[in-house]
Design an enzyme around this catalytic site. Structure first.
Site, PDB file in Angstrom:
ATOM      1  N   LYS A  21      93.648  94.993 -36.576  1.00 13.47           N
ATOM      2  CA  LYS A  21      93.624  95.968 -37.661  1.00 13.47           C
ATOM      3  C   LYS A  21      94.945  95.956 -38.419  1.00 13.47           C
ATOM      4  O   LYS A  21      96.007  96.027 -37.814  1.00 13.47           O
ATOM      5  CB  LYS A  21      93.355  97.371 -37.118  1.00 13.47           C
ATOM      6  CG  LYS A  21      93.306  98.460 -38.188  1.00 13.47           C
ATOM      7  CD  LYS A  21      92.951  99.811 -37.595  1.00 13.47           C
ATOM      8  CE  LYS A  21      94.116 100.493 -36.914  1.00 13.47           C
ATOM      9  NZ  LYS A  21      95.145 100.968 -37.873  1.00 13.47           N
ATOM     10  N   ASP A  26      92.524  98.584 -42.727  1.00 10.70           N
ATOM     11  CA  ASP A  26      92.533 100.036 -42.532  1.00 10.70           C
ATOM     12  C   ASP A  26      93.441 100.681 -43.578  1.00 10.70           C
ATOM     13  O   ASP A  26      94.530 101.154 -43.276  1.00 10.70           O
ATOM     14  CB  ASP A  26      93.013 100.345 -41.108  1.00 10.70           C
ATOM     15  CG  ASP A  26      93.167 101.834 -40.839  1.00 10.70           C
ATOM     16  OD1 ASP A  26      92.429 102.623 -41.450  1.00 10.70           O
ATOM     17  OD2 ASP A  26      94.034 102.196 -40.028  1.00 10.70           O
ATOM     18  N   LYS A  60      92.045 103.002 -45.762  1.00 11.16           N
ATOM     19  CA  LYS A  60      91.428 104.319 -45.994  1.00 11.16           C
ATOM     20  C   LYS A  60      91.344 104.649 -47.488  1.00 11.16           C
ATOM     21  O   LYS A  60      91.846 105.675 -47.950  1.00 11.16           O
ATOM     22  CB  LYS A  60      92.198 105.411 -45.248  1.00 11.16           C
ATOM     23  CG  LYS A  60      92.207 105.241 -43.733  1.00 11.16           C
ATOM     24  CD  LYS A  60      92.968 106.384 -43.061  1.00 11.16           C
ATOM     25  CE  LYS A  60      92.981 106.242 -41.553  1.00 11.16           C
ATOM     26  NZ  LYS A  60      93.825 105.122 -41.078  1.00 11.16           N
ATOM     27  N   ASP A 117      89.531 107.310 -53.816  1.00 13.27           N
ATOM     28  CA  ASP A 117      89.876 107.418 -55.236  1.00 13.27           C
ATOM     29  C   ASP A 117      88.569 107.548 -56.007  1.00 13.27           C
ATOM     30  O   ASP A 117      87.506 107.721 -55.409  1.00 13.27           O
ATOM     31  CB  ASP A 117      90.679 106.185 -55.676  1.00 13.27           C
ATOM     32  CG  ASP A 117      91.684 106.491 -56.786  1.00 13.27           C
ATOM     33  OD1 ASP A 117      91.265 107.117 -57.779  1.00 13.27           O
ATOM     34  OD2 ASP A 117      92.853 106.086 -56.667  1.00 13.27           O
ATOM     35  N   THR A 132      91.752 111.562 -36.027  1.00 13.14           N
ATOM     36  CA  THR A 132      91.850 111.955 -34.619  1.00 13.14           C
ATOM     37  C   THR A 132      93.126 112.718 -34.296  1.00 13.14           C
ATOM     38  O   THR A 132      93.265 113.250 -33.198  1.00 13.14           O
ATOM     39  CB  THR A 132      91.749 110.720 -33.705  1.00 13.14           C
ATOM     40  OG1 THR A 132      92.701 109.739 -34.130  1.00 13.14           O
ATOM     41  CG2 THR A 132      90.356 110.123 -33.756  1.00 13.14           C
ATOM     42  N   ARG A 152      99.480 101.620 -30.153  1.00 18.42           N
ATOM     43  CA  ARG A 152     100.743 101.755 -29.421  1.00 18.42           C
ATOM     44  C   ARG A 152     100.676 101.413 -27.934  1.00 18.42           C
ATOM     45  O   ARG A 152     101.613 100.785 -27.416  1.00 18.42           O
ATOM     46  CB  ARG A 152     101.291 103.167 -29.629  1.00 18.42           C
ATOM     47  CG  ARG A 152     101.980 103.337 -30.984  1.00 18.42           C
ATOM     48  CD  ARG A 152     102.299 104.781 -31.298  1.00 18.42           C
ATOM     49  NE  ARG A 152     101.104 105.498 -31.750  1.00 18.42           N
ATOM     50  CZ  ARG A 152     101.113 106.754 -32.173  1.00 18.42           C
ATOM     51  NH1 ARG A 152     102.251 107.439 -32.181  1.00 18.42           N
ATOM     52  NH2 ARG A 152     100.009 107.327 -32.587  1.00 18.42           N
TER      53      ARG A 152
END
Length: 237
Positions: free
Chosen positions: A32, A59, A61, A64, A123, A215
């Site tokens: 990603k 990714d 997002k 618009d 999340t 992470r």
């Protein structure tokens, strides 16, 4: 190689990205790219990942007006993005325009249509945060399902949603609707700024099609070992 694990390359260090993807390439099928990775690699990332047999999840997002999002999603498709997301809260027309332009770009380039996803509720937000920020009459889980149904109506392939909402989304949208779940933290990892989380095994058992992990893998002392542990969890080992 397990194609259900997506590793989030959340860094703007291009050398680290190349090292991480090379280290994990034999066991991970998807990577990603968020704003950090994309700003470091740009469009040159697509041929590099493709040559090494990787699928790419862009990714960014998008959110618009319909024409702008459709244009940007079309551009990503043309360059070879395999999965692209946009905020479902951008609305039905925006998502429909993106679907149409993406499919047209794929047809002209003679490549498969990309997987298009609607982002529901991040999340990092819990029920209290959702209510204080949006003042919605719906509960957080109800809003997630509402956005998932809107995404399906628009013709997108699935959603990005917390693993805690997998079951109601599946009930509302069916088995062929993809659910991609961030907010995944192995028991041995720090939850960080995530709120609505589960372990890799719990997400798979709930019915996730893909899980996104950043992470706990890329900041580990041994990213390959961390990824292998997560894959073992996903397989119930």
């Amino acid at each position: 190689m397990d194609n259900r694990l997506i590793v989030a390359l959340d860094t703007d260090d291009d050398e680290e990205i190349i090292w991480l993807s090379g280290t994990l390439m034999d066991i991970v099928g998807w990577f990603k790219m968020g704003f950090q990775a994309f700003s470091a690699l740009g469009m040159e990332a697509f041929p590099w990942f493709e040559q090494n047999g990787h699928n790419t999840f862009v990714d960014l997002k998008f959110h618009d007006i319909p024409n702008t999002v459709a244009r940007d999603v079309s551009t990503m498709t043309k360059h070879g993005a395999n999965m692209i997301n946009m905020h479902a809260s951008g609305g039905l027309e925006m998502m429909q325009a993106a679907r149409s332009r993406a499919d047209d770009a794929a047809y002209k380039a003679r490549i498969p249509n990309p997987i298009l996803l609607g982002v529901t509720i991040l999340t990092s937000m819990d029920e209290m945060g959702f209510q204080s920020n949006f003042g919605s009459e719906r509960q957080l889980s109800e809003q997630v399902v509402y956005l998932a149904k809107l995404t399906k109506e628009a013709g997108l392939d699935g959603v990005v949603a917390s693993p805690l909402e997998i079951e109601p989304i599946r009930k509302a949208c069916g088995d062929n609707f993809l659910i991609v779940t961030p907010g995944i933290r192995p028991k041995w990892a720090d939850p960080g700024d995530q709120r609505r989380i589960t372990t890799p095994a719990e997400a798979i058992n709930r019915g996730a099609d893909f899980i996104v992990v950043g992470r706990p893998i890329i900041e580990a002392e041994d990213p390959l070992e961390a990824a292998e542990k997560i894959l073992d969890e996903m397989r119930g080992m």
